[in-house]
Motif scaffolding. Structure first.
Motif, PDB file in Angstrom:
ATOM      1  N   GLY A  65       3.957   7.257   8.939  1.00 16.47           N
ATOM      2  CA  GLY A  65       4.396   6.529  10.127  1.00 16.47           C
ATOM      3  C   GLY A  65       3.537   5.312  10.402  1.00 16.47           C
ATOM      4  O   GLY A  65       3.634   4.714  11.471  1.00 16.47           O
ATOM      5  N   GLY A  66       2.688   4.934   9.454  1.00 21.45           N
ATOM      6  CA  GLY A  66       1.732   3.845   9.709  1.00 21.45           C
ATOM      7  C   GLY A  66       2.306   2.460   9.502  1.00 21.45           C
ATOM      8  O   GLY A  66       3.524   2.276   9.359  1.00 21.45           O
ATOM      9  N   ILE A  67       1.423   1.491   9.474  1.00 23.72           N
ATOM     10  CA  ILE A  67       1.840   0.086   9.340  1.00 23.72           C
ATOM     11  C   ILE A  67       2.051  -0.274   7.868  1.00 23.72           C
ATOM     12  O   ILE A  67       2.962  -1.018   7.520  1.00 23.72           O
ATOM     13  CB  ILE A  67       0.752  -0.842   9.951  1.00 23.72           C
ATOM     14  N   ASP A  68       1.216   0.295   7.000  1.00 29.45           N
ATOM     15  CA  ASP A  68       1.140  -0.203   5.624  1.00 29.45           C
ATOM     16  C   ASP A  68       2.285   0.245   4.705  1.00 29.45           C
ATOM     17  O   ASP A  68       2.804  -0.564   3.937  1.00 29.45           O
ATOM     18  CB  ASP A  68      -0.199   0.227   4.995  1.00 29.45           C
ATOM     19  N   SER A  69       2.636   1.519   4.776  1.00 26.22           N
ATOM     20  CA  SER A  69       3.608   1.997   3.791  1.00 26.22           C
ATOM     21  C   SER A  69       5.007   1.372   3.946  1.00 26.22           C
ATOM     22  O   SER A  69       5.637   1.079   2.923  1.00 26.22           O
ATOM     23  CB  SER A  69       3.660   3.522   3.744  1.00 26.22           C
ATOM     24  N   PRO A  70       5.502   1.118   5.172  1.00 24.33           N
ATOM     25  CA  PRO A  70       6.800   0.417   5.236  1.00 24.33           C
ATOM     26  C   PRO A  70       6.720  -0.978   4.617  1.00 24.33           C
ATOM     27  O   PRO A  70       7.660  -1.424   3.960  1.00 24.33           O
ATOM     28  CB  PRO A  70       7.089   0.325   6.744  1.00 24.33           C
ATOM     29  N   VAL A  71       5.580  -1.649   4.805  1.00 30.78           N
ATOM     30  CA  VAL A  71       5.400  -2.985   4.215  1.00 30.78           C
ATOM     31  C   VAL A  71       5.389  -2.875   2.690  1.00 30.78           C
ATOM     32  O   VAL A  71       6.020  -3.672   1.987  1.00 30.78           O
ATOM     33  CB  VAL A  71       4.092  -3.643   4.738  1.00 30.78           C
ATOM     34  N   ALA A  72       4.687  -1.839   2.190  1.00 32.37           N
ATOM     35  CA  ALA A  72       4.641  -1.623   0.741  1.00 32.37           C
ATOM     36  C   ALA A  72       6.051  -1.413   0.189  1.00 32.37           C
ATOM     37  O   ALA A  72       6.411  -1.975  -0.855  1.00 32.37           O
ATOM     38  CB  ALA A  72       3.748  -0.420   0.421  1.00 32.37           C
ATOM     39  N   GLY A  73       6.845  -0.625   0.889  1.00 31.32           N
ATOM     40  CA  GLY A  73       8.225  -0.359   0.458  1.00 31.32           C
ATOM     41  C   GLY A  73       9.031  -1.642   0.426  1.00 31.32           C
ATOM     42  O   GLY A  73       9.748  -1.928  -0.544  1.00 31.32           O
ATOM     43  N   TYR A  74       8.893  -2.428   1.477  1.00 31.81           N
ATOM     44  CA  TYR A  74       9.607  -3.716   1.552  1.00 31.81           C
ATOM     45  C   TYR A  74       9.235  -4.599   0.353  1.00 31.81           C
ATOM     46  O   TYR A  74      10.098  -5.183  -0.302  1.00 31.81           O
ATOM     47  CB  TYR A  74       9.242  -4.399   2.876  1.00 31.81           C
ATOM     48  N   MET A  75       7.927  -4.665   0.070  1.00 31.16           N
ATOM     49  CA  MET A  75       7.476  -5.579  -0.992  1.00 31.16           C
ATOM     50  C   MET A  75       7.968  -5.170  -2.376  1.00 31.16           C
ATOM     51  O   MET A  75       8.355  -6.014  -3.191  1.00 31.16           O
ATOM     52  CB  MET A  75       5.944  -5.673  -0.976  1.00 31.16           C
ATOM     53  N   ILE A  76       7.966  -3.879  -2.638  1.00 28.83           N
ATOM     54  CA  ILE A  76       8.432  -3.405  -3.945  1.00 28.83           C
ATOM     55  C   ILE A  76       9.952  -3.587  -4.056  1.00 28.83           C
ATOM     56  O   ILE A  76      10.474  -4.009  -5.084  1.00 28.83           O
ATOM     57  CB  ILE A  76       8.017  -1.933  -4.156  1.00 28.83           C
TER      58      ILE A  76
END
Ligand code: ATP
Ligand code: MG
Length: 391
Positions: free
Chosen positions: A188-199
């Protein structure tokens, strides 16, 4: 101005040589899916361009917003289409277009004609100067600036004539589905959704796994992850979200292993389970939101220990980014407000006061041996009870 069509510009796809049509087809499919709920559209390809033409009413802003989220698109041009027959018809259409689009504003302009259809009897330079001449005659407020015009009026002569002057910036990247599939560890953090978006932006289809620890984590924490997956799916398309009940595994680790090693051991089990789910679902890689040095579990030594259990590639697109850079992306893709909702994560509940920051792999492996009586059953029952939601 009432547009009925858009020209889609794409860049990187153009470099794919013989595979180019695969990328173009995929992009057309992604556009089609995205616009499904917004009206009837015909999606058509002409060399190097994709055209989206409306056959029904639609909401302009909604359609632009959808297209801006489709990876692979670099520019969206609202266009007016005219049959490519005679110059007078084209000229009249251009004047009508400028009147509707810019009216009698004081603007500088430049005409930029491109002739893909070389059979058209006039050359580009001639078209530029003729049209420019007519516009100056028609609109006394307009003037020409060939170096830095307010309006670059583009006229492309192809099978039809396409008139446009606005290029709305697209998301860039590659169409989802052109680069395999990966399993995102989504917290539920900030980083993993961003990581998903980038990949996903590199054309990778996503599935996601969330490790849940009820009753230590609430229904709201789970809902938050579902909400984040939904926002990311606005870019990546459909996401299959696997929710793993991790409670018993965490309790066993808590009971049997040294507390300063809890986070590392727990993360090693997350990676193992994620990899099993990835293989089961045809994913070729894992994706996490880790960034070097951000927390104790993300030092180089910790990442070394976490990574050691993985047999497939693990991609960490945030690895070299500062927190603020990651936050900037999360704000732009609109995951930030959801990410900062204060619901507890399974990791935060079982963390030690002083976690090791330089774990030693041999020691970690020795500690894990203490789980050997129970862990196999716990992992297989966690895998057997996975809840899967399509988002
Ligand atoms: P995030 O902001 O993505 O939660 P974080 O800064 O909180 O990251 P950690 O909690 O150490 O960092 O997690 C590192 C990575 O491990 C996350 O980015 C995510 O990919 C994965 N992860 C952590 N907790 C979970 C969880 N409960 N479910 C799924 N993946 C998780
Ligand atoms: Mg976290």
């Amino acid at each position: 101005m009432n547009y009925k069509a858009f020209m889609i510009k794409y860049a990187e796809i153009g470099t794919k040589g013989k595979n180019r049509y695969v990328f173009e087809d995929m992009l057309c499919n992604r556009i089609k899916e995205r616009l499904l709920e917004h009206g009837d559209f015909v999606i058509r390809r002409e060399y190097g361009r994709i055209f989206v033409e409306a056959c029904s009413d639609f909401d302009y802003e909604d359609v632009i917003n959808e297209l801006k989220k489709v990876f692979g698109i670099v520019g969206i041009c609202p266009i007016v289409i005219e049959e490519c027959v005679e110059f007078d018809a084209i000229k009249n259409k251009v004047i009508q277009y400028m009147r509707e689009r810019y009216g009698n504003k004081h603007i500088t302009f430049k005409v930029y004609a491109r002739r893909a259809d070389k059979s058209f009897p006039m050359q580009s330079m001639e078209i530029n100067s003729e049209i420019g001449h007519y516009l100056l005659e028609e609109f006394s407020e307009y003037s020409v600036d060939v170096h830095d015009p307010d309006v670059l009026l583009t006229i492309e002569l192809r099978e039809m004539v396409y008139i446009y002057s606005e290029v709305i910036r697209g998301a860039g990247g590659l169409p989802v589905g052109t680069n395999g599939k990966a399993m995102l560890l989504l917290s539920g953090g900030i980083d993993s959704p961003v990581a998903g978006y980038m990949i996903s932006k590199r054309g990778v289809e996503l599935e996601a796994v969330y490790f849940n620890a009820p009753p230590y984590t609430s229904e709201r924490a789970k809902q938050k992850v579902i909400d984040l997956a939904r926002i990311v799916s606005g870019y990546s398309g459909r996401i299959k979200l696997h929710i793993v009940n991790f409670t018993d595994i965490q309790l066993a680790i808590y009971e049997k292993c040294p507390h300063d090693e809890l986070t590392i051991i727990m993360r090693r089990y997350m990676m193992r389970i994620a990899e099993t789910l990835a293989k089961k679902n045809g994913c070729q890689a894992l994706v996490t939101g880790e960034s070097i040095g951000q927390v104790a579990s993300q030092t180089m030594q910790s990442l070394y220990c976490t990574n050691e259990v993985c047999g497939i590639p693990v991609f960490r697109p945030c690895i070299g980014m500062d927190k603020q850079d990651i936050i900037d992306i999360s704000e732009r893709i609109e995951t930030y407000d959801t990410s900062i909702l204060p619901y507890e994560d399974c990791c935060t509940i079982f963390v030690a006061k002083h976690p090791v920051t330089k774990p030693n792999l041999d020691i970690i492996k020795r500690s894990e041996k203490k789980l050997c009586d129970v862990i196999e059953n716990l992992v297989s029952s966690a895998l057997d009870t996975v809840e899967t939601i399509i988002i």
